[in-house]
Design a protein around this motif. Sequence first.
Motif, PDB file in Angstrom:
ATOM      1  N   PRO A   1      35.007  50.170  37.783  1.00 18.62           N
ATOM      2  CA  PRO A   1      34.108  51.313  37.562  1.00 18.62           C
ATOM      3  C   PRO A   1      34.459  52.473  38.491  1.00 18.62           C
ATOM      4  CG  PRO A   1      32.870  49.262  37.693  1.00 18.62           C
ATOM      5  CD  PRO A   1      34.278  48.940  38.075  1.00 18.62           C
ATOM      6  N   LEU A   2      34.163  53.682  38.037  1.00 16.33           N
ATOM      7  CA  LEU A   2      34.555  54.869  38.775  1.00 16.33           C
ATOM      8  C   LEU A   2      33.949  54.904  40.161  1.00 16.33           C
ATOM      9  CD1 LEU A   2      36.130  57.515  38.613  1.00 16.33           C
ATOM     10  CD2 LEU A   2      34.066  58.621  37.724  1.00 16.33           C
ATOM     11  N   TRP A   3      32.718  54.385  40.308  1.00 11.81           N
ATOM     12  CA  TRP A   3      32.023  54.457  41.590  1.00 11.81           C
ATOM     13  C   TRP A   3      32.124  53.153  42.374  1.00 11.81           C
ATOM     14  CZ3 TRP A   3      31.530  59.356  41.433  1.00 11.81           C
ATOM     15  CH2 TRP A   3      31.149  60.010  40.272  1.00 11.81           C
ATOM     16  N   SER A   4      33.035  52.280  42.000  1.00 14.89           N
ATOM     17  CA  SER A   4      33.166  50.993  42.671  1.00 14.89           C
ATOM     18  C   SER A   4      33.757  51.165  44.067  1.00 14.89           C
ATOM     19  CB  SER A   4      34.047  50.053  41.844  1.00 14.89           C
ATOM     20  OG  SER A   4      34.303  48.853  42.535  1.00 14.89           O
ATOM     21  N   GLU A   5      33.264  50.365  45.019  1.00 11.57           N
ATOM     22  CA  GLU A   5      33.814  50.387  46.374  1.00 11.57           C
ATOM     23  C   GLU A   5      35.142  49.647  46.451  1.00 11.57           C
ATOM     24  OE1 GLU A   5      31.098  48.939  49.216  1.00 11.57           O
ATOM     25  OE2 GLU A   5      29.572  50.457  48.852  1.00 11.57           O
ATOM     26  N   GLN A   6      35.368  48.733  45.521  1.00 11.22           N
ATOM     27  CA  GLN A   6      36.599  47.958  45.540  1.00 11.22           C
ATOM     28  C   GLN A   6      37.760  48.804  45.043  1.00 11.22           C
ATOM     29  OE1 GLN A   6      36.459  44.501  43.082  1.00 11.22           O
ATOM     30  NE2 GLN A   6      38.385  43.635  43.851  1.00 11.22           N
ATOM     31  N   GLY A   7      38.872  48.701  45.728  1.00 11.41           N
ATOM     32  CA  GLY A   7      40.054  49.450  45.336  1.00 11.41           C
ATOM     33  C   GLY A   7      40.729  48.830  44.128  1.00 11.41           C
ATOM     34  N   PRO A   8      41.826  49.406  43.687  1.00  6.31           N
ATOM     35  CA  PRO A   8      42.535  48.895  42.502  1.00  6.31           C
ATOM     36  C   PRO A   8      43.039  47.468  42.743  1.00  6.31           C
ATOM     37  CG  PRO A   8      43.276  51.108  43.086  1.00  6.31           C
ATOM     38  CD  PRO A   8      42.432  50.635  44.218  1.00  6.31           C
ATOM     39  N   THR A   9      42.957  46.638  41.720  1.00 10.55           N
ATOM     40  CA  THR A   9      43.430  45.259  41.791  1.00 10.55           C
ATOM     41  C   THR A   9      44.295  44.962  40.575  1.00 10.55           C
ATOM     42  OG1 THR A   9      41.421  44.479  40.694  1.00 10.55           O
ATOM     43  CG2 THR A   9      41.440  44.453  43.100  1.00 10.55           C
ATOM     44  N   LEU A  10      45.116  43.926  40.711  1.00 13.75           N
ATOM     45  CA  LEU A  10      46.010  43.497  39.647  1.00 13.75           C
ATOM     46  C   LEU A  10      45.717  42.049  39.305  1.00 13.75           C
ATOM     47  CD1 LEU A  10      49.370  44.950  41.035  1.00 13.75           C
ATOM     48  CD2 LEU A  10      47.754  46.070  39.503  1.00 13.75           C
ATOM     49  N   ALA A  11      45.667  41.748  38.013  1.00 12.68           N
ATOM     50  CA  ALA A  11      45.502  40.374  37.545  1.00 12.68           C
ATOM     51  C   ALA A  11      46.881  39.754  37.343  1.00 12.68           C
ATOM     52  CB  ALA A  11      44.703  40.343  36.255  1.00 12.68           C
ATOM     53  N   VAL A  12      47.019  38.475  37.710  1.00 15.09           N
ATOM     54  CA  VAL A  12      48.309  37.786  37.678  1.00 15.09           C
ATOM     55  C   VAL A  12      48.219  36.628  36.696  1.00 15.09           C
ATOM     56  CG1 VAL A  12      50.081  36.648  39.047  1.00 15.09           C
ATOM     57  CG2 VAL A  12      48.638  38.388  40.097  1.00 15.09           C
ATOM     58  N   SER A  13      49.251  36.470  35.889  1.00 10.80           N
ATOM     59  CA  SER A  13      49.318  35.331  34.976  1.00 10.80           C
ATOM     60  C   SER A  13      50.781  34.948  34.789  1.00 10.80           C
ATOM     61  CB  SER A  13      48.667  35.663  33.628  1.00 10.80           C
ATOM     62  OG  SER A  13      49.298  36.789  33.038  1.00 10.80           O
ATOM     63  N   LEU A  14      50.982  33.731  34.304  1.00 14.46           N
ATOM     64  CA  LEU A  14      52.317  33.222  34.034  1.00 14.46           C
ATOM     65  C   LEU A  14      52.491  33.006  32.550  1.00 14.46           C
ATOM     66  CD1 LEU A  14      52.864  30.580  36.876  1.00 14.46           C
ATOM     67  CD2 LEU A  14      53.822  32.881  36.728  1.00 14.46           C
ATOM     68  N   GLU A  15      53.695  33.273  32.038  1.00 14.60           N
ATOM     69  CA  GLU A  15      54.022  33.056  30.636  1.00 14.60           C
ATOM     70  C   GLU A  15      55.332  32.298  30.550  1.00 14.60           C
ATOM     71  OE1 GLU A  15      54.169  36.844  28.797  1.00 14.60           O
ATOM     72  OE2 GLU A  15      51.993  37.138  28.760  1.00 14.60           O
ATOM     73  N   ALA A  16      55.383  31.357  29.597  1.00 17.54           N
ATOM     74  CA  ALA A  16      56.607  30.591  29.401  1.00 17.54           C
ATOM     75  C   ALA A  16      56.596  29.979  28.017  1.00 17.54           C
ATOM     76  CB  ALA A  16      56.755  29.501  30.458  1.00 17.54           C
ATOM     77  N   GLY A  17      57.646  30.230  27.264  1.00 15.89           N
ATOM     78  CA  GLY A  17      57.778  29.623  25.951  1.00 15.89           C
ATOM     79  C   GLY A  17      56.635  29.905  25.010  1.00 15.89           C
ATOM     80  N   GLY A  18      56.027  31.051  25.104  1.00 17.02           N
ATOM     81  CA  GLY A  18      54.919  31.388  24.226  1.00 17.02           C
ATOM     82  C   GLY A  18      53.565  30.965  24.739  1.00 17.02           C
ATOM     83  N   ALA A  19      53.534  30.108  25.782  1.00 14.18           N
ATOM     84  CA  ALA A  19      52.266  29.689  26.369  1.00 14.18           C
ATOM     85  C   ALA A  19      51.895  30.631  27.504  1.00 14.18           C
ATOM     86  CB  ALA A  19      52.371  28.256  26.891  1.00 14.18           C
ATOM     87  N   LYS A  20      50.614  30.783  27.741  1.00 12.86           N
ATOM     88  CA  LYS A  20      50.115  31.687  28.770  1.00 12.86           C
ATOM     89  C   LYS A  20      49.104  30.950  29.625  1.00 12.86           C
ATOM     90  CE  LYS A  20      47.751  36.102  29.412  1.00 12.86           C
ATOM     91  NZ  LYS A  20      47.118  37.258  28.732  1.00 12.86           N
ATOM     92  N   LYS A  21      49.191  31.151  30.922  1.00 13.30           N
ATOM     93  CA  LYS A  21      48.276  30.506  31.852  1.00 13.30           C
ATOM     94  C   LYS A  21      47.585  31.586  32.685  1.00 13.30           C
ATOM     95  CE  LYS A  21      48.070  26.792  35.280  1.00 13.30           C
ATOM     96  NZ  LYS A  21      47.305  25.864  34.453  1.00 13.30           N
ATOM     97  N   GLU A  22      46.303  31.769  32.442  1.00 13.10           N
ATOM     98  CA  GLU A  22      45.517  32.713  33.227  1.00 13.10           C
ATOM     99  C   GLU A  22      45.214  32.075  34.579  1.00 13.10           C
ATOM    100  OE1 GLU A  22      44.884  35.699  32.408  1.00 13.10           O
ATOM    101  OE2 GLU A  22      45.350  35.722  30.260  1.00 13.10           O
ATOM    102  N   LEU A  23      45.715  32.697  35.640  1.00 10.30           N
ATOM    103  CA  LEU A  23      45.622  32.073  36.951  1.00 10.30           C
ATOM    104  C   LEU A  23      44.340  32.407  37.693  1.00 10.30           C
ATOM    105  CD1 LEU A  23      49.267  32.494  38.244  1.00 10.30           C
ATOM    106  CD2 LEU A  23      48.239  30.549  37.098  1.00 10.30           C
TER     107      LEU A  23
END
Length: 872
Positions: free
Chosen positions: A268-290
């Motif tokens: 949100p525009l007024w959030s105190e938290q700075g920018p963050t990145l979500a990380v996930s792994l992909e292999a052979g068409g499968a996806k794992k949300e970490l």
Amino acid sequence: MPRRYGRTRRPPPKNMGKTFLGGLPIVLVTYLYFRYFPTPGEEDIGSSFLAVEFIIWAILIAFDEPAFVIYFIPSLIGAVIFATLSHADVDTRVQFIICISLAPAMILAFAFAAVLYGVMAYFILGFAWSLGRHFVLRPIRNFPSIVYRLSGGRYVTRWPRFRSKHRFGDVRLCERCKEVVGQSGLLSGTWAMFTRAEERHLLCDKIQDMEDSGCSLCEALLSQRLADEEETGAPMLIRGYGTVNTRYGERDLEEGGVKLKLEFVRNPLWSEQGPTLAVSLEAGGAKKELGLQVSEGLLAAEQKIPRFTGSDATVKTITTWLKDCSSHKACQLPHNTPPFRPTRLIAVGTVKNPKLRLIDTKSDMDFLIDLKDGAGEYVALSHCWGGNIACKLTTSRHRFMKNYITEDTLPLNFRHAIATTRRLGICYLWIDSLCIIQDSPADWAAESPTMGQVFTHAHCVLAATASSDSTGGCFRDRSLSWVEQNIMISEKRRCFVSNPPPLRALFYWRVEQSPLTNRAWAFQERLLARRVIHFCEDVVLFECNTLQASELHVNGVGYDSTPYMVQDGRLVNWIEAIRSLTGQHNINGEGHTPQERRAVRGIRGALDVLQRLGPVETQRFGEKVEFWKRWYEIVSVYSKGQLTRQTDRLVALAGVAELVQQRGKVGYLAGLWDSELLALGLLWVVKEVEERQEMYCAPSWSWASVSGRIGFLPRGILDKINSKEHDLVFCTGVENVEVWRNGKLVSEARSLVDNGTLTVTGPVARGSLADGEGMRLTGTCTKSAMVLKWVPDWKLDDMEKGLQEVFVIHLVKVFFEDEVRSYGLVIRGKDDVGTNIFERIGVWSADSDMAMENIAWERQRVVLAKHPILPS
């Protein structure tokens, strides 16, 4: 107090001494001033006196706090003295006295104005700063989110904060991860200021290549042992100690190239938290949300968690937990609890004087003195034996251990528990193998029934949760990859990957799935303890009757709870409460208003409700049904645990049974309660059917007679009904229950029994086992035979499946709306004892009442037992 002689003397004025002391210094300073300095002129006398008076006044304010009016009197006295010594005319002297006397008031006025304007400036500037931070600084910090929105989620801004040559510093990254991080505009930033909001990087060929690399990022990516709600899999409710956890299955990545996906998370525009990145792994068409996140922060704000669970910082955290818990109302022993102390304890000494010895609490003088001084607290250890323990208390070693115990010969679990006890400032420790004589059946028989009280009265319980045997130890060198791992640093900032797991997930994966929890003896040790400190594989956890906490959640989180209604000390359902509040129905004929309370979910909540229900004789019908539901909640979790000796199945729960028995005022007979609704308590079912026990543990009508996890068959439908008498119809009545122990008939039994009989009278039908899970019952005519579903108490072999004849007893009918369900027992005869002696072999249920009417029921008197020979 009566006076003795004459009149009572009037007390002096309250502030006369302060007035005198306020004027005396002025007289003294005036004398010294005129004695050693030239007499000031008329034009300087005012300023000279102000200087003297200001010093005196400041000293008085610094060392005293009377009313400010007191300081006017010293000023007036001093002014008169100065005027007397002056050679001016009378008008000048009077004017001087008036001006000097008003000097304190002027000073107070100026001071008050300064303070007032200072406070106003503080609030005005603070308000302006708050507005500027909210409407200016936060949008600037979240400028990447603004760009993300304007570009339709394609681009973001990333400043090149981590483009220096020394960005990796002391960070442990493998060469491949350094290459990926260096190429990533989302991680390292870019001189162009703009980069794509989503990136994919080839990390390795196989997931196995990331193992044993010593890389911080690889460890963080592989540390997903703590599953969260976003991971795929169907939820399965698993009841834990005080909460209901949800378990999700894990999905492994397919073979093939493993890609690292980085995705910008919009805030949100007024959030105190700075920018963050979500990380996930992909292999052979499968996806794992970490569930991992990459964030930026100040280098000085790095989370400092020690890498050793036995560090001083960890002990300090434990001390804080125990101190805070001492004020919890639910974590205190009830006022009417009788005093208790174990027969033996281990005196651990202190950190400076670490002498170890066994003491007898009834005769040891040091302990009795500490007990008198209020220092007789002790700590108990909960651990897995995992086989034979070399150093333990025996009859031959008893006298030697009372003088001295060699600490180096003890297993690692014991040594760590001793060290923790000393550092907590507690002098005594209880360990089962060192406080119970292991080769004495008489001592075991005397001490084992009191083990529940040992853990209830302990100041806290140290649990070696992660150790599968006595040599595993409590302390661990841990990897903090699942907490926070730096991947880049600059002079003042850092870029780190974090995955702080939820507290509930920590308890599920680190405690519920631990070797100690799989031990049946540990169930009551944990449940009855007021405070438990879990030393897990890579984290230290704390739980009490009020909350759960961890090193990552130091302040703790309260248990999940559910509301219920109470009126005049009795449970009330919500419909009755609404009727009572609206005047449509008064439950007890009194005008008391129902009150809402909350009960903790899970096992701790079940035990709490069992204690709050009070004596069984005074309970209403619905409360008696609730009693059985809560009891089997406890039995269900307890029965999952493993026992080295199956004959301990009742003994290992004796402490919990004793606590419930004290509040319920009801007899306890081999796992069941001798109450009015005992027929309902017979409807236990084995959820995970195992092989039949070879050793005799309890009568066949008791859940303790079988192995496997126990459940309560009608629990599902009982949760839906209001538990009124017309909702449950008992078709069978219990006439008598008898239990023998050591060849004698006893009125209650919380441990191993010789035999027990339960006599009932009710409808009985003949039948035979059908193919599959059915049972064919004889109908009222030859063509009306019916097949009932049933669950055996153990796995039947081929010989037992071909039983000559079985019988069913119809115990209970439950009515819910238009639905009727019937429940009962499956029994078989004991031909070698008599025609009316039977043994329980399972339980059955039926959903249709119409089909039950077609069965040829015959009312009979049945005696349930197990042992073929009954005591005389």
